[in-house]
Design a protein around this motif. Structure first.
Motif, mmCIF file in Angstrom:
data_model
loop_
_atom_site.group_PDB
_atom_site.id
_atom_site.type_symbol
_atom_site.label_atom_id
_atom_site.label_comp_id
_atom_site.label_asym_id
_atom_site.label_seq_id
_atom_site.Cartn_x
_atom_site.Cartn_y
_atom_site.Cartn_z
ATOM 1 N N VAL A 54 42.651 33.049 48.232
ATOM 2 C CA VAL A 54 41.688 33.741 47.355
ATOM 3 C C VAL A 54 40.888 34.743 48.196
ATOM 4 N N PRO A 55 40.329 35.794 47.543
ATOM 5 C CA PRO A 55 39.429 36.680 48.282
ATOM 6 C C PRO A 55 38.279 35.847 48.866
ATOM 7 N N ASN A 56 37.809 36.202 50.040
ATOM 8 C CA ASN A 56 36.882 35.342 50.795
ATOM 9 C C ASN A 56 37.605 33.996 51.026
ATOM 10 N N GLY A 82 41.007 45.945 57.831
ATOM 11 C CA GLY A 82 41.488 46.323 59.167
ATOM 12 C C GLY A 82 42.067 45.151 59.935
ATOM 13 N N SER A 83 42.245 44.015 59.256
ATOM 14 C CA SER A 83 42.742 42.814 59.924
ATOM 15 C C SER A 83 44.176 43.009 60.433
ATOM 16 N N GLU A 84 44.872 44.015 59.866
ATOM 17 C CA GLU A 84 46.242 44.314 60.296
ATOM 18 C C GLU A 84 46.305 44.783 61.756
ATOM 19 N N GLU A 137 25.837 40.824 54.987
ATOM 20 C CA GLU A 137 26.719 40.872 53.792
ATOM 21 C C GLU A 137 27.475 39.580 53.592
ATOM 22 N N HIS A 138 27.962 38.977 54.666
ATOM 23 C CA HIS A 138 28.795 37.773 54.501
ATOM 24 C C HIS A 138 28.069 36.688 53.702
ATOM 25 N N GLU A 139 26.741 36.670 53.769
ATOM 26 C CA GLU A 139 25.995 35.689 52.959
ATOM 27 C C GLU A 139 26.118 36.027 51.467
HETATM 28 O O1 NZQ Z 1 45.271 37.714 45.723
HETATM 29 P P1 NZQ Z 1 45.998 38.876 45.137
HETATM 30 O O2 NZQ Z 1 46.613 38.570 43.824
HETATM 31 O O3 NZQ Z 1 46.984 39.474 46.097
HETATM 32 O O4 NZQ Z 1 44.887 39.995 44.775
HETATM 33 C C1 NZQ Z 1 44.091 40.678 45.733
HETATM 34 C C2 NZQ Z 1 42.647 40.239 45.698
HETATM 35 O O5 NZQ Z 1 42.280 39.783 44.440
HETATM 36 C C3 NZQ Z 1 43.999 42.113 45.333
HETATM 37 N N1 NZQ Z 1 45.053 42.950 45.871
HETATM 38 C C4 NZQ Z 1 45.378 43.145 47.179
HETATM 39 N N2 NZQ Z 1 46.340 44.056 47.274
HETATM 40 C C5 NZQ Z 1 46.654 44.452 46.014
HETATM 41 C C6 NZQ Z 1 45.838 43.740 45.115
HETATM 42 N N3 NZQ Z 1 45.910 43.921 43.783
HETATM 43 C C7 NZQ Z 1 46.797 44.816 43.319
HETATM 44 N N4 NZQ Z 1 47.596 45.539 44.128
HETATM 45 C C8 NZQ Z 1 47.551 45.385 45.473
HETATM 46 N N5 NZQ Z 1 48.328 46.146 46.259
HETATM 47 O O6 NZQ Z 1 42.770 42.577 45.879
HETATM 48 C C9 NZQ Z 1 41.857 41.512 45.960
HETATM 49 C C10 NZQ Z 1 41.153 41.557 47.291
HETATM 50 O O7 NZQ Z 1 42.021 41.238 48.338
HETATM 51 P P2 NZQ Z 1 41.429 40.842 49.773
HETATM 52 O O8 NZQ Z 1 42.551 40.499 50.647
HETATM 53 O O9 NZQ Z 1 40.345 39.848 49.592
HETATM 54 O O10 NZQ Z 1 40.740 42.221 50.232
HETATM 55 P P3 NZQ Z 1 40.310 42.741 51.634
HETATM 56 O O11 NZQ Z 1 41.464 43.310 52.370
HETATM 57 O O12 NZQ Z 1 39.155 43.606 51.374
HETATM 58 O O13 NZQ Z 1 39.845 41.464 52.477
HETATM 59 C C11 NZQ Z 1 38.551 40.966 52.387
HETATM 60 C C12 NZQ Z 1 38.333 39.832 53.374
HETATM 61 O O14 NZQ Z 1 38.472 40.307 54.729
HETATM 62 C C13 NZQ Z 1 37.302 39.937 55.472
HETATM 63 C C14 NZQ Z 1 36.234 39.978 54.423
HETATM 64 O O15 NZQ Z 1 35.048 39.330 54.810
HETATM 65 C C15 NZQ Z 1 36.911 39.307 53.245
HETATM 66 O O16 NZQ Z 1 36.904 37.903 53.383
HETATM 67 N N6 NZQ Z 1 37.162 40.801 56.635
HETATM 68 C C16 NZQ Z 1 38.030 40.634 57.658
HETATM 69 C C17 NZQ Z 1 37.962 41.363 58.823
HETATM 70 C C18 NZQ Z 1 38.934 41.172 59.932
HETATM 71 N N7 NZQ Z 1 39.753 40.144 59.872
HETATM 72 O O17 NZQ Z 1 38.980 41.925 60.912
HETATM 73 C C19 NZQ Z 1 36.909 42.356 59.042
HETATM 74 C C20 NZQ Z 1 36.177 42.739 57.801
HETATM 75 O O18 NZQ Z 1 34.911 43.236 58.160
HETATM 76 C C21 NZQ Z 1 36.008 41.666 56.770
HETATM 77 O O19 NZQ Z 1 34.874 40.851 57.061
#
Ligand code: NZQ
Ligand code: ZN
Length: 389
Positions: free
Chosen positions: A70-72, A143-145, A270-272
């Motif tokens: 799930v997101p978060n 940017g986690s990629e 923000e994380h809070e």
């Molecule tokens: O779960 P699905 O069904 O795939 O849906 C996702 C999700 O609901 C949807 N989605 C993703 N790609 C899609 C799509 N829907 C339609 N078409 C597509 N191509 O989008 C929603 C959000 O996805 P999510 O992965 O949560 O988004 P994001 O990439 O913004 O990731 C957010 C998370 O990353 C953390 C954040 O705190 C948050 O938990 N962060 C991670 C970082 C890191 N690892 O370096 C740094 C950042 O600052 C951040 O804190």
């Protein structure tokens, strides 16, 4: 400029149709038994998951799968993933999705190689060893990629915390901008805001003489200001999607941040919000960043005036640079509003009465501080939340 080391070993595969090469790259990077990790269904609906599986089959690579991130992303699924990997002798994790899926994959990868509780890494223990993780990215945002970071939320107490270590950098990442065309506009805009926030965290620094990284930061921001309205207008604009996708990687693999002190208090603040209300991280940042900027601006008016002129196109008011700095923050707010982002607690659905709880969860106590541009005490953080109301 400060001394630094920079190691960014990820192999990037960028462009149309590249997800069909996933199998080849898994094989090249030594994976023989793969865990495919994914989210809540977008990759099934788009057919991406099937294409990735097909490419693994073509290389005779065995795999198991675990969806439901799930997101978060939550710790519960991480424990499940660790157990599954051990049971199935998985030696490679392929994350197919956004930042949440990738971060969950990284947590599993670190946990499999560790005897203790994986949560130790999210309480500050550096990650020295992990299974190799690779990604097929579907949203330009976290940017986690390309980063060595992972953010997970522990259900017990809804604690959202980050872990880091070079071992968490993906071995390869497949970036096909076409895959982002199915994103709802709100997710596109939240992702874009996160990308810009990753630059802000680095741009506001006390380190002097960092012209190269200042200019790289400004280039990423200018790109976002040009390209985001184009994809909001036309979600199928491949070229704009492509520029945004690469900007998302550049903004956070640290190439724009080396050699300078970085802040990161706004991310912590923000994380809070995203932990408590389960809102998109980027939307939370749209609310926090203008408030943080307003609160700390006086610490270095010239730096705020510089970004206002170079990025937001403001005219320099030499008699009163503070006016220029303020105008820059106003233009940021207008930009965020124009792409559909909230800029206040009210618009985000956050509540004033929860502020003390969020401040308390940050655990700063009486004397602790967060961030480095201006070290913030619990009182400062509270004032920033209130400015964002
Ligand atoms: O779960 P699905 O069904 O795939 O849906 C996702 C999700 O609901 C949807 N989605 C993703 N790609 C899609 C799509 N829907 C339609 N078409 C597509 N191509 O989008 C929603 C959000 O996805 P999510 O992965 O949560 O988004 P994001 O990439 O913004 O990731 C957010 C998370 O990353 C953390 C954040 O705190 C948050 O938990 N962060 C991670 C970082 C890191 N690892 O370096 C740094 C950042 O600052 C951040 O804190
Ligand atoms: Zn972020």
């Amino acid at each position: 400029m400060n001394n630094f080391t920079f190691y960014s070993p990820t192999y990037f595969v960028f462009g149309k149709g590249t997800e069909n090469e996933a199998g080849q790259y898994v094989s090249r990077f030594g994976g023989s038994k793969v865990l495919i990790h994914y989210g809540g269904g977008s990759v099934e609906r788009s057919g991406l998951l099937d294409r990735v599986k097909e490419s693994l089959k073509k290389q005779n690579i065995d795999f198991v799968q675990l969806g439901g991130v799930v997101p978060n992303p939550r710790s519960g699924l991480v424990y499940e993933g660790i157990e599954l990997c051990r049971k199935e002798n998985v030696d490679f994790i392929l994350a197919v999705g956004g930042g949440s899926v990738i971060d969950s994959a990284k947590a599993i990868a670190a946990g499999v190689k560790y005897d203790g509780d994986f949560w130790d890494f999210y309480e500050g223990k550096p990650v020295m060893e992990a299974l190799p993780v690779a990604t097929v990215l579907t949203i330009a945002a976290a940017g986690s990629e390309g980063s060595g970071d992972s953010v997970i939320t522990k259900e017990e107490g809804m604690l959202k915390r980050g872990a880091g270590g070079e071992a968490l950098r993906p071995v390869f990442s497949i970036l096909n901008p076409e895959l982002t065309q199915t994103l709802p506009p709100y997710q596109t805009a939240s992702g874009a805001t996160d990308i810009m926030a990753h630059v802000f965290e680095r741009y506001f620094t006390n380190t002097k003489e960092v012209e190269i990284t200042d200019r790289l930061c400004e280039a990423v921001l200018l790109t976002m200001i040009k390209e985001v309205p184009r994809v909001i207008e036309d979600p199928n604009n491949y070229e704009a999607r492509a520029n945004i996708m690469w900007a998302g990687m550049v903004a956070h693999n640290n190439i724009v941040g080396v050699g300078r002190e970085q802040d990161w208090s706004s991310h912590g603040i923000e994380h809070e919000l995203s932990a408590l209300y389960d809102v998109a991280h980027g939307a939370g940042l749209a609310v926090i960043f203008p408030a943080w900027m307003t609160y700390v601006m006086k610490h270095d008016i010239n730096r705020f005036a510089q970004i206002a002129v170079r990025v937001w196109g403001c005219e320099m008011n030499f008699a009163n640079p503070e006016e220029t700095a303020k105008e820059g923050i106003e233009r940021l707010k207008k930009f965020l509003t124009s792409i559909g982002m909230p800029i206040s607690f009210a618009e985000l659905g956050a509540k004033e009465e929860d502020i003390p709880l969020m401040v308390e969860k940050l655990g700063l106590g009486e004397r602790g501080t967060m961030g480095s541009f201006v070290p913030l005490t619990a009182k400062d953080v509270e004032a920033i939340y209130r400015l964002a109301l």
